[in-house]
Design a protein around this motif. Structure first.
Motif, mmCIF file in Angstrom:
data_model
loop_
_atom_site.group_PDB
_atom_site.id
_atom_site.type_symbol
_atom_site.label_atom_id
_atom_site.label_comp_id
_atom_site.label_asym_id
_atom_site.label_seq_id
_atom_site.Cartn_x
_atom_site.Cartn_y
_atom_site.Cartn_z
ATOM 1 N N ARG A 358 -3.025 -6.114 -5.461
ATOM 2 C CA ARG A 358 -1.667 -5.887 -5.945
ATOM 3 C C ARG A 358 -0.622 -6.659 -5.154
ATOM 4 O O ARG A 358 0.493 -6.864 -5.622
ATOM 5 C CB ARG A 358 -1.341 -4.387 -5.888
ATOM 6 N N THR A 359 -0.943 -7.073 -3.942
ATOM 7 C CA THR A 359 0.063 -7.688 -3.061
ATOM 8 C C THR A 359 -0.343 -9.098 -2.631
ATOM 9 O O THR A 359 -0.024 -9.518 -1.524
ATOM 10 C CB THR A 359 0.275 -6.819 -1.814
ATOM 11 N N TYR A 367 3.126 0.345 2.335
ATOM 12 C CA TYR A 367 2.549 0.560 1.001
ATOM 13 C C TYR A 367 1.184 1.234 1.121
ATOM 14 O O TYR A 367 0.878 2.193 0.390
ATOM 15 C CB TYR A 367 2.451 -0.781 0.290
ATOM 16 N N SER A 398 3.111 0.967 -8.678
ATOM 17 C CA SER A 398 3.883 -0.266 -8.861
ATOM 18 C C SER A 398 5.331 -0.059 -8.424
ATOM 19 O O SER A 398 5.946 -0.952 -7.817
ATOM 20 C CB SER A 398 3.829 -0.707 -10.327
ATOM 21 N N GLU A 399 5.881 1.122 -8.743
ATOM 22 C CA GLU A 399 7.250 1.417 -8.311
ATOM 23 C C GLU A 399 7.324 1.515 -6.794
ATOM 24 O O GLU A 399 8.291 1.044 -6.182
ATOM 25 C CB GLU A 399 7.712 2.727 -8.956
ATOM 26 N N LYS A 401 5.488 -0.061 -4.766
ATOM 27 C CA LYS A 401 5.362 -1.424 -4.267
ATOM 28 C C LYS A 401 6.714 -2.125 -4.287
ATOM 29 O O LYS A 401 7.098 -2.800 -3.314
ATOM 30 C CB LYS A 401 4.354 -2.199 -5.120
ATOM 31 N N GLU A 402 7.462 -1.947 -5.384
ATOM 32 C CA GLU A 402 8.785 -2.560 -5.470
ATOM 33 C C GLU A 402 9.731 -1.969 -4.428
ATOM 34 O O GLU A 402 10.525 -2.681 -3.813
ATOM 35 C CB GLU A 402 9.359 -2.373 -6.877
ATOM 36 N N GLU A 403 9.652 -0.643 -4.240
ATOM 37 C CA GLU A 403 10.501 -0.005 -3.236
ATOM 38 C C GLU A 403 10.194 -0.539 -1.845
ATOM 39 O O GLU A 403 11.097 -0.788 -1.037
ATOM 40 C CB GLU A 403 10.298 1.511 -3.272
ATOM 41 N N THR A 404 8.899 -0.719 -1.560
ATOM 42 C CA THR A 404 8.502 -1.249 -0.254
ATOM 43 C C THR A 404 9.001 -2.670 -0.069
ATOM 44 O O THR A 404 9.526 -3.037 0.989
ATOM 45 C CB THR A 404 6.969 -1.215 -0.111
ATOM 46 N N ASN A 405 8.876 -3.487 -1.125
ATOM 47 C CA ASN A 405 9.333 -4.875 -1.043
ATOM 48 C C ASN A 405 10.849 -4.947 -0.876
ATOM 49 O O ASN A 405 11.364 -5.721 -0.074
ATOM 50 C CB ASN A 405 8.916 -5.648 -2.291
ATOM 51 N N ASN A 406 11.573 -4.095 -1.629
ATOM 52 C CA ASN A 406 13.031 -4.100 -1.530
ATOM 53 C C ASN A 406 13.491 -3.640 -0.156
ATOM 54 O O ASN A 406 14.446 -4.163 0.410
ATOM 55 C CB ASN A 406 13.627 -3.193 -2.605
ATOM 56 N N LYS A 409 12.985 -6.481 2.218
ATOM 57 C CA LYS A 409 13.994 -7.527 2.040
ATOM 58 C C LYS A 409 15.334 -7.075 2.614
ATOM 59 O O LYS A 409 16.076 -7.849 3.209
ATOM 60 C CB LYS A 409 14.142 -7.860 0.549
#
Length: 474
Positions: A358-359, A367, A398-399, A401-406, A409
């Motif tokens: 996934r990453t 994550y 998936s959500e 994952k986006e929260e972790t990436n955001n 950043k």
């Protein structure tokens, strides 16, 4: 229950082979020490197979299993189970040839000597739990004999040269080689190797990765030490991280690992963290289909499950990296999942594979820990259950994952970013790109995008109108 006729049939022939001479004293050991562990039916099978071999011989004639079944007054299922118990205890090795009509070779292994039996950590603990403290002490006393030490004596034994003289022999007078007629074997004695343990079942790579050379030298892990570690992990159900604490407790001042100290440390750890009662032996019912499983073609998913359940997390990471060794941070992450989250190795393997795919083959710590905590709360214990949950919760993960990436950043943007020096040709190219007017192709692309956007909006509007009309009709 699975039909054992697939494994052995009454018409199949067999021969019995002794792996060395057996003595009457072995019968005593089998009856009093092994029988409480394997059961009377298994010892009866051993004794009957032993009786098939004539005195001063090592191999029997050919017989059929039908006669074996009638002599034991048993059926195929019971015979198969009794055979497996002997094999698991290291008393029997089974060989077979042929497919339609099978021929078996049953090779009897001599039992351990009494002192070896009581020194074996698994056998002694299982016997203690099976017969109780009082009977266990009586059995030990049965084989205890008086044996005085010779410390107060002075040895006066003469050597061979002091007693005998030898004349040089010519080649003509050399005796023939010690071979029996027809290329047979001179009678010999063999020694039982004890309960066999597979080193592959214990992840020594992960154990050594968590122990620095300064704490425990690699030279301390001799063959006997590794064998004992593998046995103790099976006996007490201890994982690699548990055994790490056990090993550290068994290291002496000379930086070696004492076997007795290792056994005591494992027992103390088990009774402190698991149960005050010692483990008891349990017979695992193995079916004929399970014996034949490696020869049957499995589905891709089943093969993957087998791989994930049987491999260590370190090996899974190595396979994902084409043989590359995991980093220290990755090893620490595995330790966190196994020890603190208490996830089984198979579940950890599914988690690692899922996150890697996934990453873009990167293990993001936050994550991984978030999914691991979810699986721990859901009490996931098998790789299959982990795969099912990952499929069902894919949208939620998936959500996350986006929260972790955001979050990553955002943390990065709050930091002072040092501008790197760039070559002049890079700056010129970038400035030209920024000041250049859009080309005709770029204009065409923009128009095409706007046209697709308009058509999609029109399509959604018409679908909405149809839905309203249908609702009104109802």
């Amino acid at each position: 229950m699975t039909n054992m006729w697939k494994e052995v049939q009454p018409t199949d022939e067999y021969i019995v082979q002794l792996n060395g001479l057996l003595h009457e004293a072995d019968r005593d050991v089998l009856q009093f020490l092994y029988q409480p562990l394997v059961g009377s039916s298994s010892i009866s099978l051993y004794s009957l197979l032993w009786g098939e071999v004539e005195r001063h011989q090592l191999e029997s004639e050919n017989f059929m299993h039908a006669s074996l079944l009638s002599m034991l007054s048993t059926n195929v299922n019971q015979l198969f189970e009794a055979r497996l118990r002997l094999e698991g205890m290291g008393l029997l090795k089974t060989f077979v040839r042929g497919t339609d009509k099978k021929e078996f070779l049953y090779q009897l292994q001599p039992p351990l000597r009494p002192n070896e039996f009581f020194e074996d950590p698994m056998l002694s603990v299982f016997l203690y739990r099976q017969v109780g403290s009082g009977q266990f002490q009586r059995l030990k006393q049965r084989y205890a004999v008086r044996f005085s030490t010779n410390d107060t004596y002075r040895e006066v034994t003469r050597s061979f040269q002091d007693v005998y003289s030898s004349e040089a022999l010519t080649n003509a007078s050399m005796p023939p080689s010690a071979k029996a007629p027809n290329d047979g074997k001179i009678l010999f004695e063999s020694q039982n190797e004890g309960i066999t343990t597979d080193f592959a079942s214990f992840d020594f790579h992960l154990l050594l990765a968590g122990l620095s050379e300064a704490m425990v030298p690699r030279s301390a892990f001799t063959y006997h030490v590794k064998n004992m570690i593998a046995k103790l992990s099976i006996l007490y159900g201890l994982n690699v991280l548990d055994m790490k604490s056990v090993v550290l407790s068994a290291v002496n001042e000379e930086n070696t690992i004492e076997i007795d100290a290792l056994r005591k440390a494992a027992r103390d750890y088990y009774q402190l963290h698991r149960s005050p009662s010692l483990p008891k032996i349990q017979h695992v019912r193995i079916t004929a289909d399970e014996q034949m499983a490696p020869t049957i073609e499995q589905s891709n998913e089943q093969e993957l499950l087998t791989y994930l359940e049987s491999s260590s997390p370190v090996q899974v990471l190595k396979d994902a990296s084409n043989g590359g060794e995991p980093t220290k941070s990755e090893l620490a992450m595995i330790e966190e999942l196994l020890y603190h989250q208490k996830l089984p190795a198979g579940v950890v393997n599914v988690l690692l594979q899922y996150v890697l795919l996934r990453t873009d083959m990167k293990l993001t710590k936050g994550y991984v820990e978030k999914i691991a905590a979810h699986w721990a709360r859901k009490k996931i214990t098998t790789a299959k259950d982990a795969m099912e949950l990952a499929k069902n919760e894919h949208k939620q993960y998936s959500e996350w994952k986006e929260e972790t990436n955001n979050g990553t950043k955002k943390r990065r943007t709050n930091k002072t970013i040092r501008k790197e020096k760039l070559p002049d040709w890079f700056k010129a190219r970038q400035e030209a790109k920024n000041t250049a007017k859009p080309s005709e192709t770029e204009k065409g692309d923009d128009l095409e995008f706007e046209e697709k956007k308009r058509k999609l909006q029109e399509k959604l509007r018409k679908r909405s109108l149809r839905q309203v009309n249908n609702d009104g009709a109802d």
